[in-house]
Design an enzyme around this catalytic site. Structure first.
Site, mmCIF file in Angstrom:
data_model
loop_
_atom_site.group_PDB
_atom_site.id
_atom_site.type_symbol
_atom_site.label_atom_id
_atom_site.label_comp_id
_atom_site.label_asym_id
_atom_site.label_seq_id
_atom_site.Cartn_x
_atom_site.Cartn_y
_atom_site.Cartn_z
ATOM 1 N N ASN A 29 4.700 7.943 3.087
ATOM 2 C CA ASN A 29 3.547 7.594 2.258
ATOM 3 C C ASN A 29 2.435 8.621 2.486
ATOM 4 O O ASN A 29 2.582 9.532 3.312
ATOM 5 C CB ASN A 29 3.092 6.170 2.600
ATOM 6 C CG ASN A 29 2.425 6.109 3.958
ATOM 7 O OD1 ASN A 29 2.894 6.705 4.920
ATOM 8 N ND2 ASN A 29 1.333 5.386 4.048
ATOM 9 N N CYS A 37 -0.385 8.985 4.107
ATOM 10 C CA CYS A 37 -0.940 9.306 5.439
ATOM 11 C C CYS A 37 0.109 9.554 6.492
ATOM 12 O O CYS A 37 -0.213 9.816 7.664
ATOM 13 C CB CYS A 37 -1.863 8.182 5.882
ATOM 14 S SG CYS A 37 -3.418 8.196 4.998
ATOM 15 N N THR A 64 -6.871 2.139 8.965
ATOM 16 C CA THR A 64 -7.559 0.850 8.835
ATOM 17 C C THR A 64 -9.034 1.045 8.519
ATOM 18 O O THR A 64 -9.853 0.190 8.837
ATOM 19 C CB THR A 64 -7.426 0.036 10.133
ATOM 20 O OG1 THR A 64 -8.060 0.763 11.197
ATOM 21 C CG2 THR A 64 -5.978 -0.219 10.485
ATOM 22 N N GLU A 89 2.288 7.644 8.016
ATOM 23 C CA GLU A 89 2.666 6.661 9.024
ATOM 24 C C GLU A 89 3.859 5.806 8.625
ATOM 25 O O GLU A 89 4.371 5.043 9.426
ATOM 26 C CB GLU A 89 1.484 5.740 9.356
ATOM 27 C CG GLU A 89 1.261 4.583 8.392
ATOM 28 C CD GLU A 89 0.517 4.980 7.138
ATOM 29 O OE1 GLU A 89 0.243 4.112 6.308
ATOM 30 O OE2 GLU A 89 0.214 6.183 6.991
ATOM 31 N N ALA A 98 0.803 -1.216 0.000
ATOM 32 C CA ALA A 98 0.000 0.000 0.000
ATOM 33 C C ALA A 98 0.837 1.267 0.000
ATOM 34 O O ALA A 98 0.367 2.316 -0.416
ATOM 35 C CB ALA A 98 -0.928 0.008 1.224
#
Length: 826
Positions: free
Chosen positions: A317, A319, A469, A321, A128
């Site tokens: 990335n 977001c 998530t 994290e 991802a």
């Protein structure tokens, strides 16, 4: 399940108890699925059917959830043969942890593992997170754009460090011209990304990071001031300790550039100084205005960089994290912490034995993904295999706390976060050590921080990440990541059935029934936007335990992120929520606290702060006043319109709508044919600018209706104008014009529905959008607006682009739809 404040976790007893998988999660439907042995919520079934399960050539679902997990387990177990293990054994273990919903891998793995692409390019990507390389030459910039397109074609999100690009106006040796600068490069990448996503299922997600020491940092901070100019890119400033210390001291700090901008090997030298406080204030102003830019604390990111001999991490990335080196990627997966609670001697405890087993199997699973993966860019394959970074994370943390009766925003909640993440770190590290003995260390091990006699050998340079998530937590039936509960009750539109339902968090519902304070009145009150904190008929312990994002202070949001960060070697994706009334000083305090506590980055969202919060139809309504909008409607008509005379007697209805300015009463009167003829609006409080504007809007709407303007055109013009959004009866009321549009649209729909029923002999259209607006409001003459809370700070106000029904929420630094599972970043 216990009630009240009694709770307890006995680590030693849990570790020695030796139980199996634990109790069925209270969020999971206990009845067997129609087409699956996996126990799934209705939300999970919808998400799986819509996005994950394989389809046949006619677009029909051709796979059960069991079949999906079996397909993934088989594909990810196959690399076991490379290391002399029996893949069938691990296929069963991988299937078990997924089918039990104790562990769910990231979306690309669920979607693509075991499926051959029709173009013969193997499976799609299973990862991802990606960071692309970007160097200061025309050839490299264009190459990066092409590589980004290939990654996004297969569903990956990409990050970029803009800092290597020379500043705007710098000389170019080969052409004797001047450089366009990093912001122009960012706009080029944005345009390419937009072209790629036009043919895909959803927008690609990107992150652009610029070092605070870059000479063009001011232009970068302001580059998204006009929303929509740069498409599908989050932006963050990379801050150093040097800069943050200068902010505290209110002193200058250096800007740096290459000594020779035409030489890529030239060292960086100081080219000027600027006030750190001024730059920091610009960052804060932008974050307060629309959530951007974020801050990435690059020195904290590189504090334990496992491979400093390869390079410094300067980008993440989308977001934030997952900090990565250029061309690294990372595959992710999360365990549902709420699945690991068991009852012993009358109290709930964490089943650490089962959690240990799942952590170890999940770590092995993610390491296998690296070998099972297909890579669209050769450089990504090499870097990913060299460092073998994986990202095991968590979800269901808020659910677990609620069942243990531990308030999220308490010292006990913080300690529980530290404790359980420390356990996950220890067990994942231990498994990576075992894999290193069995399979060998990661190829870039020599020169890494582990290349020392007193350090353990590791299979994976990084093991842990707390990632978004949003969608996989819907599959697991749990809360997202380490975020608090985002709502206890809310109106939900069933996108398959068409009806509007009240969704109640199962953990809260069970606790309310067992605690004796459950009532339909309470559930409706909460679904209509009320706050549990204002209900004196709810026990104090329940009000403390069942807090939502809007109830928690920004400081406690930051402290919880920092508590988890202590044991996470990558970073944390989390949104720090602010009410609309928050000041820039409030945001400034959160940013400073995040740096002081060692967070690797911070993302904030102030409720209602986005300018472009609603997808309007056919017009840019957000920049027009009510008078301008309705005048343009009349001017666009094909002929001069004549106002009809008002009859002496006319009938109508009055509805109450809650707005940020108080209760509004909207009256719609109808002509002899039952068509809307005029509209009147009044606010519960008299006088003021708001009342004057509402009167102007009402007059112009009435003039338009009497002149024959289609009411639907009026609704299109008014719907979505945003000022201060609030929830009312399950619908988002964004402003006074929006409230008028909501009431008028419902009565238009009522007329259309009656016409449809007459035509179809009583069979109504099941696709009506009543669920979007909620049930008809009661006709009331008085109500106390103080009994309703402001809009929750997680609400974006942006309508979901996939289902066109759900309202996107801000969680984990991302946008997601609780109705259909759409996730902007996952």
């Amino acid at each position: 399940m216990q009630t009240g404040n009694s709770r307890g976790i006995n680590d030693k007893q849990s570790l020695e108890g030796g139980t199996a998988a634990g109790l069925v999660n209270s969020h999971v439907d206990s009845s067997p699925s129609v087409d699956s042995g996996v126990q799934l919520t209705d939300n999970a079934k919808i998400v799986l059917q819509k996005r994950y399960l394989r389809k046949d050539t006619d677009g029909q679902v051709a796979e059960t959830p069991d079949g999906m997990f079996r397909r993934v387990a088989k594909a990810i177990a196959t690399p076991e043969t490379m290391y002399g293990s029996d893949p069938s054994i691990w296929e069963e273990k991988f299937f078990e942890i997924m089918a039990s919903l104790e562990f769910v891998p990231n979306s690309p793995t669920l979607m693509n593992a075991g499926i051959e692409q029709p173009d013969g390019q193997g499976t799609g990507t299973l990862s991802a997170c990606f960071v692309m390389g970007l160097e200061d030459s025309m050839q490299d910039i264009m190459t990066t754009a092409k590589e980004m397109a290939m990654v996004q074609k297969f569903g990956g999100g990409t990050g970029f460090a803009l800092s290597p690009i020379r500043s705007k106006g710098s000389s170019i040796k080969t052409t004797h011209g001047n450089a366009c600068g990093p912001v122009a490069v960012l706009k080029h990448l944005s345009s390419v990304s937009k072209l790629v996503t036009q043919g895909g299922k959803r927008d690609g997600a990107n992150m652009a990071v610029m070092d605070v020491h870059h000479p063009d940092v001011t232009e970068f901070i302001d580059c998204k001031k006009q929303e929509g100019d740069i498409h599908n890119f989050n932006i963050s400033v990379g801050a150093s300790h040097e800069f943050m210390e200068a902010v505290k001291a209110d002193s200058d700090y250096p800007l740096r550039a290459r000594k020779d901008p035409t030489d890529l090997e030239s060292p960086f030298v100081e080219v000027g100084r600027i006030s750190a406080r001024d730059i920091f204030n610009k960052i804060i102003e932008g974050a307060w205005r629309n959530g951007e830019p974020g801050l990435i604390f690059l020195d904290w990111v590189n504090h334990k960089n496992p491979t400093p001999h390869i390079g410094r991490m300067t980008a993440t990335n989308p977001c934030g994290e997952q900090p990565l080196l250029p061309y690294e990627s990372c595959n992710l997966g999360s365990v549902d912490l709420d699945k690991f609670l068991i009852e012993r001697e009358g109290e709930l405890q964490v089943d650490y034995l089962r959690l240990r087993d799942v952590i170890r199997s999940s770590t092995r699973f993610l390491d296998n993904v690296i070998d099972a993966n297909s890579y669209s860019v050769d450089k990504i394959e090499k870097m990913t295999r060299d460092t073998r970074k994986i990202g095991l994370g968590v979800m269901g943390f808020a659910d677990m706390l609620a069942r243990l009766r531990i308030p999220y925003d308490s010292e006990e909640g913080l300690e529980m976060g530290r404790k359980i993440m420390r356990f996950i770190m220890e067990e994942s590290d231990a498994m990576s050590e075992e894999l290193a003995e069995e399979r060998g260390v990661f190829p870039a091990y020599q020169g890494s921080i582990y290349d020392s006699p007193d350090q353990p050998k590791m299979r994976n340079a990084c093991r842990l990440t707390v990632a978004p998530t949003g969608t996989i937590s819907m599959i697991a039936g749990c809360s997202s990541g380490i975020e608090p509960l985002f709502a206890l009750c809310y109106h939900k539109h069933n996108i398959l059935g068409g009806e509007s339902l009240i969704y109640v968090d199962k953990g809260f519902e069970n606790a309310a029934k067992e605690g004796g304070f459950y009532s339909e009145d309470l559930m409706n009150y909460l679904a209509d936007g009320g706050s549990l904190q204002e209900r004196e008929d709810v026990p104090e312990w329940a009000r403390k335990v069942f807090v939502t994002s809007a109830d928690i202070s920004p400081e406690m949001h930051v402290r919880m992120q920092a508590a988890f960060q202590e044991s996470v070697d990558a970073a944390i994706s989390k949104t720090i929520n602010f009410p609309n009334s928050a000041t820039q000083d409030d945001v400034r305090s959160a940013y400073m606290l995040a740096w002081e506590l060692g967070c690797k980055g911070i993302t904030v969202y102030r409720a209602g702060s986005r300018e472009e919060e609603v997808l309007t139809i056919g017009t840019d309504a957000k920049n027009q006043s009510g008078d301008d909008i309705l005048e343009s409607t009349i001017q666009d008509s094909p002929a001069v319109l004549t106002e009809r005379e008002r009859p002496a007697v006319i009938s109508g209805v009055t509805e109450r709508v809650r707005t940020a300015q108080g209760n509004m009463f909207v009256t719609v009167n109808f002509d002899e044919d039952g068509q809307p003829f005029e509209v009147f609006g009044t606010l519960g409080k008299s006088g003021g600018t708001e009342s004057a504007q509402l009167e102007a809007i009402s007059r112009m709407v009435s003039l338009s209706l009497r002149s024959g303007v289609d009411p639907k055109n009026i609704v299109d013009q008014l719907r979505g104008i945003t000022a201060e959004p609030v929830w009312d009866s399950g619908r988002l009321v964004r402003s006074a014009p929006d409230a008028v549009a909501l009431v008028l649209s419902r009565h238009i729909e009522s007329i259309d529905r009656l016409d449809s029923e007459d035509f179809s002999d009583g069979e109504s259209d099941s696709t009506t959008q009543l669920g979007l607006f909620g049930s008809a409001s009661d006709v009331e003459t008085a109500d106390d607006p103080s009994t309703r809370s402001e809009t929750s700070s997680f609400v974006s106000g942006l309508t979901c682009s996939e289902c066109s029904v759900g309202i996107l929420v801000h969680q984990e630094g991302c946008l997601r739809c609780p109705d259909c599972g759409y996730n902007k970043c996952e």
